[in-house]
Design an enzyme around this catalytic site. Sequence first.
Site, PDB file in Angstrom:
ATOM      1  N   HIS A  15      -4.686   5.035  -4.917  1.00 39.86           N
ATOM      2  CA  HIS A  15      -3.562   5.334  -5.808  1.00 39.86           C
ATOM      3  C   HIS A  15      -3.111   4.093  -6.606  1.00 39.86           C
ATOM      4  CE1 HIS A  15      -2.956   9.057  -3.463  1.00 39.86           C
ATOM      5  NE2 HIS A  15      -2.958   8.310  -2.373  1.00 39.86           N
TER       6      HIS A  15
HETATM    7  O1  RIB Z   1       1.611   8.960  -2.709  1.00 38.44           O
HETATM    8  C1  RIB Z   1       0.882   7.755  -2.777  1.00 38.44           C
HETATM    9  C2  RIB Z   1       1.793   6.581  -2.784  1.00 38.44           C
HETATM   10  O2  RIB Z   1       2.544   6.566  -1.579  1.00 38.44           O
HETATM   11  C3  RIB Z   1       1.048   5.228  -2.812  1.00 38.44           C
HETATM   12  O3  RIB Z   1       1.838   4.279  -3.478  1.00 38.44           O
HETATM   13  C4  RIB Z   1       0.926   4.878  -1.361  1.00 38.44           C
HETATM   14  O4  RIB Z   1       0.859   3.466  -1.150  1.00 38.44           O
HETATM   15  C5  RIB Z   1       2.235   5.393  -0.841  1.00 38.44           C
HETATM   16  O5  RIB Z   1       3.227   4.406  -1.088  1.00 38.44           O
END
Ligand code: RIB
Length: 312
Positions: A242
């Site tokens: 992500h």
């Molecule tokens: O949903 C994904 C996000 O939530 C990313 O930033 C992961 O590190 C968590 O913080």
Amino acid sequence: MARKIIIDTDPGQDDAVAILLALASPDEIDLLGITAVAGNVPLALTQKNARIVCELARRRDVRVFAGCDAPLARPLVTAEHVHGKTGLDGPQLPDPTMPLADGHAVDFLIETLRREPSGSVTLVPIGPLTNIAAAFRAAPDIIPRVGQVVLMGGAYFEVGNITPAAEFNIYVDPEAADIVFRSGVDLVVMPLDVTHKALTSRSRVAAFRGMGTEVGRMVAEWTDFFERFDKEKYGAEGAPLHDPCTIAWLIRPELFTGRHINVEIELEGRHTTGMTVADWWRVSGRGANALFMGGVDDAGFYALLTERLARL
Ligand code: RIB
Ligand code: CA
């Protein structure tokens, strides 16, 4: 000219890769500092993990500030089920020896935005938006001075990952997200719609390991640990990286596609609190407030990530 950024983060294995990508790209990124926030794991761990990552990159010079330890108006929800008890589960890592920077992260955000030329600093939040919203609320004069906010959070076609409707970063502190999304800043949103197309794979993780470096080994072990949750839940081939999508967009925006649309944060829905209500088809008549990303050249993303991480 490298872009001045502050990374606001809740490490988290994917946060760690985002920080490493930024540190590996000094021609494009001038990292002014890192502000830690409670999210994946409590603040005591996120501020420690951010320092662990800087030391892994042999960058003890980077200033890491501790920020808010709880959302603006709700109890903290964490994600040990995804990231493990430490937030960086996978490899064994030594405690950091570099000190935490003096002062609160929110004060660092305010002071930096007041000091640097207006419009010259980009904020890159990759965790809950508590620190950013707290700074905007305490010092509204900094809002027009923000160059851009490039955040990882939200979802539309991909729907939620922590509830059926909400993505984790937004869900943990929806009031903070509402402040940021309504602030009028130049906002770029990297939602699950994109990050779920940026999946690791056996060959991609092998490329990390094949670097033969400590960084490559760590990133391979983090993604091996991190992917088990998504593989089980989505039956996915690999883990969605992500947070590095934000840094990759800063370096090579052409890898991504998106639309300028209206995005509101749901605060009251019994089942939908924390949902990013993205008007992708522009039916609401509400003004666009975000560049909401929808697509990524995932091969190009991993080529960039691998090439850059190999530099560390
Ligand atoms: O949903 C994904 C996000 O939530 C990313 O930033 C992961 O590190 C968590 O913080
Ligand atoms: Ca994160």
